[in-house]
Design a protein around this motif. Structure first.
Motif, PDB file in Angstrom:
ATOM      1  N   UNK A 247      -8.009  25.679 -15.270  1.00 34.67           N
ATOM      2  CA  UNK A 247      -6.572  25.724 -15.224  1.00 34.67           C
ATOM      3  C   UNK A 247      -6.248  25.970 -13.746  1.00 34.67           C
ATOM      4  N   UNK A 248      -7.242  26.602 -12.886  1.00 38.45           N
ATOM      5  CA  UNK A 248      -6.862  26.922 -11.471  1.00 38.45           C
ATOM      6  C   UNK A 248      -7.368  25.643 -10.734  1.00 38.45           C
ATOM      7  N   UNK A 249      -7.837  24.765 -10.965  1.00 33.61           N
ATOM      8  CA  UNK A 249      -8.308  23.650 -10.165  1.00 33.61           C
ATOM      9  C   UNK A 249      -7.183  22.683  -9.852  1.00 33.61           C
ATOM     10  N   UNK A 250      -7.038  22.345  -8.704  1.00 38.01           N
ATOM     11  CA  UNK A 250      -6.078  21.314  -8.511  1.00 38.01           C
ATOM     12  C   UNK A 250      -6.847  19.972  -7.725  1.00 38.01           C
ATOM     13  N   UNK A 251      -6.240  18.836  -7.538  1.00 37.07           N
ATOM     14  CA  UNK A 251      -6.778  17.710  -6.839  1.00 37.07           C
ATOM     15  C   UNK A 251      -7.535  18.258  -5.669  1.00 37.07           C
ATOM     16  N   UNK A 252      -6.947  18.952  -4.684  1.00 40.05           N
ATOM     17  CA  UNK A 252      -7.700  19.475  -3.564  1.00 40.05           C
ATOM     18  C   UNK A 252      -9.061  20.178  -3.844  1.00 40.05           C
ATOM     19  N   UNK A 253      -8.903  21.242  -4.856  1.00 38.07           N
ATOM     20  CA  UNK A 253     -10.164  22.123  -5.060  1.00 38.07           C
ATOM     21  C   UNK A 253     -11.295  21.370  -5.869  1.00 38.07           C
ATOM     22  N   UNK A 254     -10.878  20.254  -6.696  1.00 39.60           N
ATOM     23  CA  UNK A 254     -11.858  19.382  -7.247  1.00 39.60           C
ATOM     24  C   UNK A 254     -12.554  18.553  -6.286  1.00 39.60           C
ATOM     25  N   UNK A 255     -11.599  18.020  -5.364  1.00 41.25           N
ATOM     26  CA  UNK A 255     -12.217  17.129  -4.292  1.00 41.25           C
ATOM     27  C   UNK A 255     -13.545  18.021  -3.445  1.00 41.25           C
ATOM     28  N   UNK A 256     -12.862  19.322  -3.013  1.00 37.48           N
ATOM     29  CA  UNK A 256     -13.865  20.200  -2.269  1.00 37.48           C
ATOM     30  C   UNK A 256     -14.811  20.582  -3.179  1.00 37.48           C
ATOM     31  N   UNK A 257     -14.757  20.925  -4.302  1.00 35.15           N
ATOM     32  CA  UNK A 257     -15.927  21.142  -5.363  1.00 35.15           C
ATOM     33  C   UNK A 257     -16.832  20.103  -5.163  1.00 35.15           C
ATOM     34  N   UNK A 258     -16.263  18.742  -5.371  1.00 33.73           N
ATOM     35  CA  UNK A 258     -17.262  17.581  -5.353  1.00 33.73           C
ATOM     36  C   UNK A 258     -18.199  17.531  -4.257  1.00 33.73           C
ATOM     37  N   UNK A 259     -17.608  17.828  -3.031  1.00 35.61           N
ATOM     38  CA  UNK A 259     -18.226  17.755  -1.955  1.00 35.61           C
ATOM     39  C   UNK A 259     -19.310  18.629  -2.111  1.00 35.61           C
ATOM     40  N   UNK A 260     -19.201  19.814  -2.275  1.00 33.42           N
ATOM     41  CA  UNK A 260     -19.908  20.825  -2.228  1.00 33.42           C
ATOM     42  C   UNK A 260     -21.013  20.743  -2.935  1.00 33.42           C
ATOM     43  N   UNK A 261     -20.702  20.127  -4.207  1.00 36.87           N
ATOM     44  CA  UNK A 261     -21.801  19.833  -5.332  1.00 36.87           C
ATOM     45  C   UNK A 261     -22.510  18.599  -4.705  1.00 36.87           C
ATOM     46  N   UNK A 262     -22.036  17.536  -4.022  1.00 37.65           N
ATOM     47  CA  UNK A 262     -22.877  16.357  -3.548  1.00 37.65           C
ATOM     48  C   UNK A 262     -23.765  16.784  -2.369  1.00 37.65           C
ATOM     49  N   UNK A 263     -23.296  18.005  -1.792  1.00 41.22           N
ATOM     50  CA  UNK A 263     -24.177  18.466  -0.534  1.00 41.22           C
ATOM     51  C   UNK A 263     -25.425  19.236  -1.068  1.00 41.22           C
ATOM     52  N   UNK A 264     -25.526  19.615  -2.272  1.00 39.20           N
ATOM     53  CA  UNK A 264     -26.565  20.316  -2.877  1.00 39.20           C
ATOM     54  C   UNK A 264     -27.450  19.305  -3.805  1.00 39.20           C
ATOM     55  N   UNK A 265     -26.963  17.998  -4.100  1.00 40.53           N
ATOM     56  CA  UNK A 265     -27.335  17.399  -5.203  1.00 40.53           C
ATOM     57  C   UNK A 265     -28.616  16.534  -4.824  1.00 40.53           C
TER      58      UNK A 265
END
Ligand code: ZN
Length: 265
Positions: A247-265
Motif C-alpha cells: 500500500x505504500x508503493x506508488x509508481x515511482x517507488x515501484x520503478x526505483x525498486x525495479x531498477x534496484x532489483x535489476x542491478x542485482x539480478x
C-alpha cells in the motif's frame, strides 16, 4: 530518413547509428564507438558524416569521436551540460533544439536519469515512415539504463513519465545497447505470465536475430516491465522482494525498486 543500425559486438554490445538525409546523403553518426566500422559503413553507403552526436559522456559512447571527426571534419554535438565531460564539443544541445542534417530534422530531448546530462534524438516521422527514437542508455529494448553510474532512478522515472511513456505506439526504438534477451528475462522474472515477453523470448531462442531487432513503444508497453508499474503482479512482487507494504508503493517507488532489483539480478 535513412537509418543504419550498427551493432558493435563488443563486451557491452553497443549500438551506433548512422542517420542520413535522403536528399543530400549527409549523415549524423550517433555514438560512433567503433570508428573504423562507422567510417567504412558510411563510405560503402556513400553517406558523408557531417555531425557526430553523443547521447551522453560515458566512454563506450564517446570513444570513437576523435578519429571519426579527424576523417570527416564533422561537428561534435552533445548535451550542453556534458560539454565539460566530453572533449572538444563544438555545440551544446538543449531540450527542444532541432538537430539538422541536410533536410533531416531531429528533435533534442533532455532525458536525465542514466546520467544527469543525457539526450535522446527524436524523428517525428514522414509520409509512410514511422517516428523513431534514438535513446542512448535511457530506454533499452525491454529495459532501461542503469542509474548507478552518475544518474538517479527517481529522475529516470520522471523522464519516463514526462517524455517516454507519452510517446505514440508506432515510435521505433533505437537504443544504445543490445540487451533485449537479458531484459526479457528480467521482465519474466517479475511477471512470469507476460505472454508478449514469453513469445518474443521464444522467437529469439528459435533464431530471431536480436542485434537487428527493432521494437516500438507500443511493444515496449507490453514487454518492458518498467512500463508496467501498475500491473498487480509487478507491484505485489516488488513489495515481497523489497519487504515493504504494498500500500505504500506508488509508481515511482515501484520503478526505483525495479531498477534496484535489476542491478542485482
Ligand atoms: Zn552509459
Amino acid at each position: 530518413m535513412l537509418i543504419r543500425q550498427i551493432p558493435i559486438r563488443n563486451a557491452l554490445s553497443n549500438y551506433m547509428y548512422l542517420l542520413a538525409c535522403e536528399e543530400t546523403l549527409e549523415a549524423i553518426a550517433i555514438d560512433p564507438l567503433d570508428h573504423a566500422l562507422c567510417l567504412k559503413v558510411a563510405e560503402e553507403l556513400g553517406w558523408s558524416i557531417k555531425t557526430v552526436a553523443n547521447t551522453h559522456h560515458h566512454h563506450d559512447h564517446i570513444g570513437g569521436n576523435e578519429p571519426v571527426i579527424a576523417a570527416t571534419g564533422a561537428e561534435l554535438v552533445a548535451h550542453v551540460e556534458a560539454m565539460q565531460a566530453i572533449p572538444n564539443v563544438d555545440r551544446g544541445l538543449q531540450a527542444g533544439d532541432t538537430l539538422k542534417c541536410g533536410e533531416l530534422n531531429l528533435k533534442v530531448m533532455d532525458t536525465p536519469g542514466h546520467t544527469m546530462s543525457h539526450i535522446c534524438l527524436y524523428f517525428s516521422g514522414a509520409e509512410s515512415e514511422s517516428p523513431a527514437l534514438f535513446c542512448g542508455d535511457t530506454l533499452f529494448n525491454a529495459g532501461i539504463g542503469r542509474c548507478d553510474l552518475g544518474g538517479a532512478p527517481e529522475l529516470m522515472h520522471q523522464t519516463f513519465v514526462e517524455q517516454i511513456f507519452p510517446l505514440a505506439d508506432d515510435v521505433r526504438v533505437f537504443p544504445g545497447h543490445d540487451y533485449i534477451e537479458n531484459n526479457l528475462g528480467f521482465t519474466l522474472d517479475r511477471e512470469p505470465d507476460n505472454q508478449s515477453a514469453q513469445s518474443l523470448r521464444a522467437e529469439f531462442k528459435a533464431g530471431l536475430s536480436a542485434e537487428s531487432y527493432v521494437s516500438t513503444i507500443g511493444l515496449e508497453r507490453e514487454i518492458n516491465v518498467f512500463f508496467r508499474l501498475d500491473q498487480a503482479q509487478v507491484r505485489t512482487g516488488i513489495a515481497v522482494s523489497l519487504n515493504t507494504d504494498e500500500r505504500e508503493l506508488d509508481d515511482q517507488s515501484t520503478f526505483v525498486g525495479l531498477r534496484r532489483l535489476r542491478d542485482e539480478w
